[in-house]
Design a protein around this motif. Structure first.
Motif, mmCIF file in Angstrom:
data_model
loop_
_atom_site.group_PDB
_atom_site.id
_atom_site.type_symbol
_atom_site.label_atom_id
_atom_site.label_comp_id
_atom_site.label_asym_id
_atom_site.label_seq_id
_atom_site.Cartn_x
_atom_site.Cartn_y
_atom_site.Cartn_z
ATOM 1 N N GLY A 256 -10.752 6.211 -51.038
ATOM 2 C CA GLY A 256 -10.669 6.718 -52.397
ATOM 3 C C GLY A 256 -9.287 6.984 -52.935
ATOM 4 N N SER A 257 -8.257 6.392 -52.341
ATOM 5 C CA SER A 257 -6.910 6.574 -52.875
ATOM 6 C C SER A 257 -6.721 5.751 -54.136
ATOM 7 N N ALA A 258 -5.915 6.268 -55.053
ATOM 8 C CA ALA A 258 -5.560 5.508 -56.256
ATOM 9 C C ALA A 258 -4.573 4.391 -55.937
ATOM 10 N N ILE A 259 -3.959 4.435 -54.755
ATOM 11 C CA ILE A 259 -2.979 3.424 -54.361
ATOM 12 C C ILE A 259 -3.734 2.307 -53.642
ATOM 13 N N THR A 260 -4.373 1.454 -54.420
ATOM 14 C CA THR A 260 -5.256 0.435 -53.866
ATOM 15 C C THR A 260 -4.882 -0.942 -54.378
ATOM 16 N N ALA A 261 -5.124 -1.938 -53.561
ATOM 17 C CA ALA A 261 -4.972 -3.326 -53.985
ATOM 18 C C ALA A 261 -6.320 -3.933 -54.332
ATOM 19 N N GLY A 262 -7.360 -3.105 -54.376
ATOM 20 C CA GLY A 262 -8.682 -3.569 -54.751
ATOM 21 C C GLY A 262 -9.558 -3.895 -53.555
ATOM 22 N N PRO A 263 -10.841 -4.138 -53.809
ATOM 23 C CA PRO A 263 -11.788 -4.362 -52.722
ATOM 24 C C PRO A 263 -11.621 -5.683 -51.999
ATOM 25 N N ASP A 264 -10.892 -6.639 -52.596
ATOM 26 C CA ASP A 264 -10.765 -7.952 -51.976
ATOM 27 C C ASP A 264 -9.478 -8.128 -51.183
ATOM 28 N N ARG A 265 -8.831 -7.034 -50.843
ATOM 29 C CA ARG A 265 -7.640 -7.102 -49.991
ATOM 30 C C ARG A 265 -8.006 -7.751 -48.655
ATOM 31 N N MET A 266 -7.149 -8.601 -48.148
ATOM 32 C CA MET A 266 -7.306 -9.342 -46.895
ATOM 33 C C MET A 266 -8.492 -10.314 -46.944
ATOM 34 N N THR A 267 -8.673 -10.976 -48.066
ATOM 35 C CA THR A 267 -9.760 -11.957 -48.166
ATOM 36 C C THR A 267 -9.295 -13.328 -48.651
ATOM 37 N N HIS A 268 -8.258 -13.388 -49.464
ATOM 38 C CA HIS A 268 -7.936 -14.649 -50.143
ATOM 39 C C HIS A 268 -7.300 -15.679 -49.224
ATOM 40 N N ALA A 269 -6.435 -15.258 -48.309
ATOM 41 C CA ALA A 269 -5.858 -16.219 -47.369
ATOM 42 C C ALA A 269 -6.956 -16.849 -46.527
ATOM 43 N N GLY A 270 -7.882 -16.023 -46.058
ATOM 44 C CA GLY A 270 -8.989 -16.543 -45.264
ATOM 45 C C GLY A 270 -9.859 -17.505 -46.037
ATOM 46 N N ALA A 271 -10.120 -17.189 -47.300
ATOM 47 C CA ALA A 271 -10.949 -18.061 -48.127
ATOM 48 C C ALA A 271 -10.283 -19.415 -48.355
ATOM 49 N N GLN A 272 -8.958 -19.427 -48.391
ATOM 50 C CA GLN A 272 -8.213 -20.675 -48.598
ATOM 51 C C GLN A 272 -8.003 -21.449 -47.303
ATOM 52 N N LYS A 330 -13.724 -8.322 -42.776
ATOM 53 C CA LYS A 330 -13.006 -9.226 -43.673
ATOM 54 C C LYS A 330 -12.542 -10.478 -42.929
ATOM 55 N N LEU A 331 -12.025 -10.310 -41.725
ATOM 56 C CA LEU A 331 -11.525 -11.447 -40.964
ATOM 57 C C LEU A 331 -12.653 -12.381 -40.531
ATOM 58 N N SER A 332 -13.850 -11.840 -40.380
ATOM 59 C CA SER A 332 -14.980 -12.668 -39.949
ATOM 60 C C SER A 332 -15.330 -13.746 -40.966
ATOM 61 N N GLN A 333 -14.887 -13.590 -42.212
ATOM 62 C CA GLN A 333 -15.178 -14.551 -43.270
ATOM 63 C C GLN A 333 -14.113 -15.634 -43.395
ATOM 64 N N ALA A 334 -13.048 -15.559 -42.607
ATOM 65 C CA ALA A 334 -11.914 -16.473 -42.760
ATOM 66 C C ALA A 334 -12.301 -17.902 -42.382
ATOM 67 N N GLN A 335 -11.782 -18.849 -43.146
ATOM 68 C CA GLN A 335 -12.033 -20.267 -42.911
ATOM 69 C C GLN A 335 -10.920 -20.932 -42.109
ATOM 70 N N GLY A 336 -9.825 -20.210 -41.867
ATOM 71 C CA GLY A 336 -8.707 -20.764 -41.122
ATOM 72 C C GLY A 336 -8.478 -20.008 -39.829
ATOM 73 N N ARG A 337 -7.406 -20.350 -39.151
ATOM 74 C CA ARG A 337 -7.072 -19.748 -37.863
ATOM 75 C C ARG A 337 -6.653 -18.295 -38.055
ATOM 76 N N VAL A 338 -7.121 -17.415 -37.161
ATOM 77 C CA VAL A 338 -6.808 -15.992 -37.243
ATOM 78 C C VAL A 338 -6.351 -15.495 -35.877
ATOM 79 N N ALA A 339 -5.222 -14.805 -35.853
ATOM 80 C CA ALA A 339 -4.740 -14.126 -34.647
ATOM 81 C C ALA A 339 -4.482 -12.667 -35.003
ATOM 82 N N VAL A 340 -4.990 -11.764 -34.180
ATOM 83 C CA VAL A 340 -4.788 -10.331 -34.391
ATOM 84 C C VAL A 340 -3.927 -9.782 -33.267
#
Length: 411
Positions: A256-272, A330-340
């Motif tokens: 609930g912080s006002a300092i947010t990048a929105g609900p889709d943070r960490m999703t767009h790179a994976g989608a691409q 969020k990472l489970s939806q990624a279409q590309g390679r992921v390393a944590v």
């Protein structure tokens, strides 16, 4: 100085014709060119604009008749907002405009936010509004490079006070269009997230090392708007690889912080399908506005006041598990390679053993949850070091070099 820049001037010409005409005149007086767009619904401008309200509505797949028939000003303006965003992007891609300026009150500003969000990073975009910088504007609707100017004294009619705002805005948007160096694509780009060197400093070693390998590195300050800029470019497919090592905005949004990048943070790179390297820098902290009370859920927590604008609250063990769950989902939806990369000795400088915010139990809870919830499409690399240690940057570079050699990251 190149004077042949064209600015798109947008507004409701049925009610603000004089003000919009003045704004266009000031741009032309400085050697710029103007394209006009009317986003009115009911009335008409004194002189036809280059793009009429009918053109705007049709660009959004609707019509002025449908907007009027809705009988609802909010719905009608959303029709115009969708059309204005689509038409503006079309004009930019066709090379017909170099920047945009939108004039309005709350209705016009609502439309302007959609229009500016539709244009790529690097396109000069200005909003002159009676509600600039207002708390009614949610951060997630702000384009990452938007500029706002308060339209003081401009609610109705021209006067010397509002002319001061409008003339400055005219100079600002035209000057920006002349001066802007748009993002280059001559080297593959790495998108990295971080904070200042007092808390995270891996970028100090990683940036020059990656540049020596022929890559450009853009480091984004993950304090809401920085994360939005990062996600916007990721959505465009601008990155050859992302090193998202400061995903704290996920926890900010979650709690609930006002300092947010929105609900889709960490999703767009994976989608691409963009290769992602992830590390949980500052996962254990939630930032909130320093001059406001913390979110109710975080009241009474240990905090670190970074400055008068920003304070961080420490999450407990259960909340850290929630953050781990959110990251892994969020990472489970990624279409590309992921390393944590999981640094076992801590993920920010204030959480080192012996530091003020060190919490061994909380760190252990997070690590175990990450292990348990790590999705099958992600490779987990545990590092017995702190995120600010050389061992962390060494592990990142070693895997990066492997990915380049394997063609996962395009050099």
């Amino acid at each position: 100085m190149n004077a042949s820049k064209t600015i798109l001037v947008v507004g409701t010409y049925d009610t603000k014709d004089d003000e919009l005409t003045y704004l266009a005149e000031r741009i032309r007086a400085q050697g710029g060119q103007v394209v006009t767009m009317d986003v009115s619904v009911l009335g008409d401008p004194k002189v036809p604009t280059d793009h009429s309200k009918h053109d705007v509505a049709e660009a959004g797949g609707s019509s002025i008749a449908a907007a009027i028939a809705s009988g609802d000003e909010n719905h009608a303006m959303q029709i115009m907002a969708e059309g204005a965003a689509a038409l503006s992007l079309r004009l930019y891609r066709a090379g017909e405009i170099d920047g945009v300026i939108v004039l309005g009150g709350s209705m016009g500003t609502d439309l302007a936010l959609d229009l500016c969000a539709a244009l790529p990073l690097g396109v000069p975009k200005y909003i002159v509004s009676t509600v600039s910088f207002s708390h009614m504007i949610p951060p997630e609707r702000l384009a990452p490079d938007i500029q706002m100017i308060l339209w003081a004294g401009g609610l109705y009619g021209l006067n010397s006070v509002c002319k001061a705002s409008l003339s400055q805005a005219a100079g600002a948007v035209l000057g920006a269009a002349r001066a802007v160096e748009k993002p280059s694509r001559d080297r593959p780009l790495i998108g990295m997230t971080s904070f200042g060197k007092t808390v995270l400093r891996y970028m100090v070693a990683l940036k020059p090392a990656l540049e020596e390998r022929g890559f450009e590195v853009a480091v984004f300050h993950a304090t809401g708007m920085g994360g939005r800029a990062f996600e916007g470019l990721a959505e465009e497919g601008a990155f050859a690889c992302v090193m998202d090592f400061a995903p704290q905005e996920i926890g900010n949004h979650l709690f609930g912080s006002a300092i947010t990048a929105g609900p889709d943070r960490m999703t767009h790179a994976g989608a691409q399908g963009t290769p992602q390297m992830i590390a949980p820098g500052c996962y254990d902290l939630v930032d909130f506005v320093g001059w406001q009370a913390p979110p109710a859920r975080l009241a009474g927590r240990p905090t670190h006041a970074h400055n008068r604008l920003l304070t961080s609250a420490v999450l407990d063990a259960d909340e850290r598990r929630e953050v781990a769950d959110a990251i892994c989902q969020k990472l489970s939806q990624a279409q590309g390679r992921v390393a944590v990369f999981l640094p076992l000795q801590g993920c920010n400088e204030w959480d080192r053993e012996g530091a003020d915010l060190h919490d061994a139990e909380g760190l252990s809870a997070f690590i175990e949850q990450m292990r348990m919830r790590m999705p099958a499409n992600a490779d987990l690399h545990e590092i017995d070091a702190h995120i600010n240690d050389d061992a962390f940057t060494g592990a990142v570079l070693a895997l990066f070099d492997e990915w380049v050699a394997q063609g996962i990251v395009k050099a």
